[in-house]
Design a protein around this motif. Structure first.
Motif, mmCIF file in Angstrom:
data_model
loop_
_atom_site.group_PDB
_atom_site.id
_atom_site.type_symbol
_atom_site.label_atom_id
_atom_site.label_comp_id
_atom_site.label_asym_id
_atom_site.label_seq_id
_atom_site.Cartn_x
_atom_site.Cartn_y
_atom_site.Cartn_z
ATOM 1 N N LEU A 194 23.357 -25.911 15.664
ATOM 2 C CA LEU A 194 22.325 -24.882 15.682
ATOM 3 C C LEU A 194 21.875 -24.655 17.116
ATOM 4 C CD1 LEU A 194 20.328 -23.026 14.134
ATOM 5 C CD2 LEU A 194 18.760 -24.979 14.029
ATOM 6 N N VAL A 195 21.876 -23.383 17.535
ATOM 7 C CA VAL A 195 21.422 -22.989 18.873
ATOM 8 C C VAL A 195 20.213 -22.080 18.687
ATOM 9 C CG1 VAL A 195 22.052 -21.791 21.001
ATOM 10 C CG2 VAL A 195 23.773 -23.151 19.776
ATOM 11 N N VAL A 196 19.079 -22.428 19.299
ATOM 12 C CA VAL A 196 17.827 -21.695 19.065
ATOM 13 C C VAL A 196 17.159 -21.345 20.386
ATOM 14 C CG1 VAL A 196 15.593 -21.714 17.886
ATOM 15 C CG2 VAL A 196 17.490 -23.034 16.944
ATOM 16 N N ASP A 197 16.774 -20.088 20.524
ATOM 17 C CA ASP A 197 15.981 -19.655 21.670
ATOM 18 C C ASP A 197 14.499 -19.761 21.315
ATOM 19 O OD1 ASP A 197 15.563 -18.758 24.215
ATOM 20 O OD2 ASP A 197 16.059 -16.660 23.825
ATOM 21 N N GLU A 198 13.727 -20.331 22.246
ATOM 22 C CA GLU A 198 12.281 -20.489 22.071
ATOM 23 C C GLU A 198 11.948 -21.193 20.753
ATOM 24 O OE1 GLU A 198 9.783 -17.231 23.087
ATOM 25 O OE2 GLU A 198 11.058 -16.567 24.733
ATOM 26 N N LEU A 199 12.464 -22.387 20.641
ATOM 27 C CA LEU A 199 12.231 -23.201 19.443
ATOM 28 C C LEU A 199 10.745 -23.433 19.201
ATOM 29 C CD1 LEU A 199 13.364 -25.071 17.183
ATOM 30 C CD2 LEU A 199 13.379 -26.915 18.875
ATOM 31 N N ASP A 200 9.964 -23.503 20.265
ATOM 32 C CA ASP A 200 8.562 -23.863 20.163
ATOM 33 C C ASP A 200 7.647 -22.713 19.753
ATOM 34 O OD1 ASP A 200 9.371 -22.765 22.650
ATOM 35 O OD2 ASP A 200 7.452 -23.318 23.543
ATOM 36 N N ALA A 201 8.177 -21.502 19.611
ATOM 37 C CA ALA A 201 7.338 -20.324 19.396
ATOM 38 C C ALA A 201 6.441 -20.480 18.167
ATOM 39 C CB ALA A 201 8.203 -19.075 19.245
ATOM 40 N N GLY A 202 5.127 -20.522 18.395
ATOM 41 C CA GLY A 202 4.155 -20.551 17.308
ATOM 42 C C GLY A 202 3.935 -21.904 16.667
ATOM 43 N N ILE A 203 4.682 -22.938 17.079
ATOM 44 C CA ILE A 203 4.596 -24.248 16.421
ATOM 45 C C ILE A 203 3.682 -25.175 17.231
ATOM 46 C CG2 ILE A 203 5.887 -26.246 15.584
ATOM 47 C CD1 ILE A 203 8.329 -24.460 15.305
ATOM 48 N N PHE A 204 2.755 -25.832 16.567
ATOM 49 C CA PHE A 204 1.829 -26.773 17.197
ATOM 50 C C PHE A 204 2.627 -27.819 17.979
ATOM 51 C CE2 PHE A 204 -1.031 -30.623 16.435
ATOM 52 C CZ PHE A 204 -1.869 -30.320 17.501
ATOM 53 N N GLU A 205 2.249 -28.024 19.250
ATOM 54 C CA GLU A 205 3.102 -28.804 20.143
ATOM 55 C C GLU A 205 3.256 -30.254 19.712
ATOM 56 O OE1 GLU A 205 1.950 -29.223 24.161
ATOM 57 O OE2 GLU A 205 -0.025 -30.069 23.741
ATOM 58 N N TYR A 206 2.227 -30.873 19.168
ATOM 59 C CA TYR A 206 2.361 -32.257 18.729
ATOM 60 C C TYR A 206 3.342 -32.356 17.564
ATOM 61 C CZ TYR A 206 1.282 -37.000 17.307
ATOM 62 O OH TYR A 206 1.382 -38.332 16.983
ATOM 63 N N LEU A 207 3.218 -31.422 16.617
ATOM 64 C CA LEU A 207 4.129 -31.392 15.471
ATOM 65 C C LEU A 207 5.568 -31.182 15.937
ATOM 66 C CD1 LEU A 207 4.825 -31.198 12.461
ATOM 67 C CD2 LEU A 207 4.172 -28.779 12.543
ATOM 68 N N LEU A 208 5.767 -30.256 16.871
ATOM 69 C CA LEU A 208 7.114 -29.995 17.385
ATOM 70 C C LEU A 208 7.692 -31.239 18.047
ATOM 71 C CD1 LEU A 208 9.357 -27.865 17.917
ATOM 72 C CD2 LEU A 208 8.243 -27.416 20.105
ATOM 73 N N GLY A 209 6.865 -31.936 18.817
ATOM 74 C CA GLY A 209 7.326 -33.154 19.474
ATOM 75 C C GLY A 209 7.766 -34.213 18.480
ATOM 76 N N GLU A 210 6.990 -34.384 17.408
ATOM 77 C CA GLU A 210 7.348 -35.365 16.388
ATOM 78 C C GLU A 210 8.644 -34.970 15.668
ATOM 79 O OE1 GLU A 210 5.549 -38.377 15.964
ATOM 80 O OE2 GLU A 210 4.972 -37.487 17.885
ATOM 81 N N ILE A 261 11.156 -33.099 16.858
ATOM 82 C CA ILE A 261 12.289 -33.320 17.761
ATOM 83 C C ILE A 261 12.545 -34.810 17.940
ATOM 84 C CG2 ILE A 261 13.108 -33.040 20.137
ATOM 85 C CD1 ILE A 261 13.305 -30.521 18.447
ATOM 86 N N GLY A 262 11.492 -35.605 17.946
ATOM 87 C CA GLY A 262 11.660 -37.054 18.067
ATOM 88 C C GLY A 262 12.480 -37.638 16.930
ATOM 89 N N VAL A 263 12.212 -37.180 15.707
ATOM 90 C CA VAL A 263 12.980 -37.646 14.540
ATOM 91 C C VAL A 263 14.440 -37.209 14.662
ATOM 92 C CG1 VAL A 263 13.282 -37.346 12.053
ATOM 93 C CG2 VAL A 263 10.996 -37.725 12.990
#
Length: 489
Positions: free
Chosen positions: A363-379, A381-383
């Motif tokens: 999967l290739v995604v541009d602007e994966l973080d768009a609109g997503i709460f940064e702490y949630l996104l970090g968790e 991606i961590g998983v």
């Protein structure tokens, strides 16, 4: 498709693509594939950099690559603005391939040309270089083709239609290349790849292949199937669809023994949608899988598909009318009223589930973080970085994710158009990657600058001047560089 086939992108080079004169990215498993012929690392790859530094160019290059390797025509309207003047664009990608008990490395090189008069993006030439693994990577096989039927002048000069190779003896043993003229004409008419199309795909199924033909067939067929079935590119234009409430584009990948479902399904149109019954039945299963993961990410939230009507169309196909609801703590409302971040998560979640479990999914995604709460996104991606089996390549502006990735998983775009992508050097295990990146932007220390540090006084002056166009004597100090910029503007 051979279920044992596995394809992984390990390197990509761009030349003359938008604002990238040259750029080369070696992804996480490049060294493992190159030196040990194995995939060892978690293949989560984040691309970071300032606006306009080539992040989206990589995503768009992958989108073009996926179209071509799937046997499709390249859209002129969508891509013509990405070409620099009259220069040809080059995309060169290295793949690691496992096919049954055999292993291959393959580089697919494309030269693309824009023809304004005909309004076409044409494949000027394509080159497949591949190696089979023995004790090491065996002798290089280089199969090149330049289609003369793309160029009127070449036809007039009677340029021979043939495939060339550095190893002509090996090439001569691939029998279905003995005569390619009809295939070349077909590819020029359809504006598709010579190697990746349904015609040659059928010829690759021929029985009684010799060793050379089997190796070539393994490589081309694995790449063709990968592009059509397991390689998804999500461009930033999907955000516009989310914001407009036209529909949620659900990026889908599911596999069973007899079927692979790949693509993007519109989950609703203004809160409602019509689906053929067969698609609706599959969509129900997809939404059920999404709900399992969704509840772990956003507690007490689930998506419901509610049938409102079912009727047959003029072709006798049952069409199901559906409303899509969000259910949160027992409160139900149309999903179109959800936040953009929730819609983004729903849009990507099925494919993220697939690459978590399936080593063949990419999967290739541009602007994966768009609109997503940064702490949630970090968790999230961590998983994935710890446990995902497949490959994720994404761009992001959210630096929280850096704290969840190893330095080898991070690529930085630079302000140098001749060397657009680098890996960060000098990061120790004890360093916080986010802090290190910000410190590098401010103080430097890498082989290329990562940020064009515009003087803040210059910025303030520019804002004041823009708001006071009649004022001629603005007493604000500014740098000699900015003064020169104004003089030349």
């Amino acid at each position: 498709m051979n279920e044992k086939s596995l394809v992984r992108i390990v390197e990509t080079e761009l030349e003359n693509f938008k604002n990238v004169n040259y750029g080369d990215i070696k992804f996480v498993n490049y060294s493992n594939a190159e030196y040990r012929a194995e995939l060892k690392e978690s293949d989560i790859n984040g691309i970071y950099g300032q606006n306009g530094s080539g992040k989206t160019a990589i995503i768009e290059a992958f989108d073009i690559l996926q179209h071509i390797m799937s046997g499709n025509t390249i859209s002129y309207d969508e891509y013509e603005g990405m070409f620099n003047d009259n220069k040809m664009m080059k995309i060169s990608t290295v793949f690691y391939i496992e096919c049954a008990e055999k292993k291959y490395k393959a580089r697919y090189e494309l030269l693309l040309k824009r023809y304004k008069e005909e309004k076409k993006i044409q494949i000027f030439s394509e080159n497949i270089i591949y190696w089979q693994r023995g004790g090491s990577w065996k002798k290089e096989r280089n199969v090149s083709f330049c289609n003369p039927y793309y160029d009127t002048q070449s036809i007039l000069e009677n340029t021979p239609t043939r495939i060339v190779s550095k190893d002509e003896s090996a090439l001569s043993r691939i029998r279905f290349f003995n005569s390619v003229q009809n295939l070349a004409v077909f590819c020029a008419q359809k504006n598709v790849s010579l190697y990746f199309n349904d015609v040659i795909n059928k010829s690759l199924l021929a029985e009684n292949q010799n060793e050379e033909e089997m190796a070539f067939s393994d490589v081309v067929k694995a790449l063709f199937d990968f592009a059509r079935m397991r390689f998804q590119v999500v461009k930033v234009n999907q955000l516009g669809v989310n914001y407009s409430n036209a529909f949620i584009p659900v990026n889908v990948h599911t596999e069973s023994e007899n079927e692979v479902m790949q693509g993007c399904i519109p989950l609703f149109i203004n809160g409602r949608g019509d689906f053929p019954e067969e698609i609706f039945n599959k969509l129900e299963k997809i939404v059920a899988a999404i709900n399992i993961a969704l509840k772990a990410i956003i507690p007490n939230l689930s998506i419901e598909l509610v049938k409102t009507n079912e009727e047959k169309n003029k072709d006798g196909i049952s069409i199901v009318q559906v409303e899509v609801y969000s259910n949160r703590d027992g409160k139900r409302f149309l999903t179109k009223y959800e936040s953009e971040g929730i819609k983004r998560i729903i849009s990507l979640l099925n494919y993220l589930i697939s690459l978590y479990n399936n080593p063949g999914a990419c999967l290739v995604v541009d602007e994966l973080d768009a609109g997503i709460f940064e702490y949630l996104l970090g968790e999230l991606i961590g998983v994935l970085a710890e446990e995902a089996k497949g490959q994720l390549i994404f761009t992001s502006h959210n630096l929280r994710v850096m704290e969840k990735l190893d330095k080898k998983n991070i690529v930085c775009s630079t302000i140098n158009p001749d060397n657009r992508y680098i890996s960060l050097k000098g990061i120790e295990k004890t360093h916080n990657r986010r802090d290190f990146y910000i410190r590098t932007i401010v103080l430097g220390g890498q082989k290329e600058k990562l940020y064009d540090d515009t003087d803040l006084q210059d910025m303030g002056y520019a804002f004041r001047k823009a708001g006071n166009t009649e004022e001629t004597n603005v007493q604000i100090p500014f740098s000699a560089e900015f003064m020169e910029l104004l003089k030349n503007s």
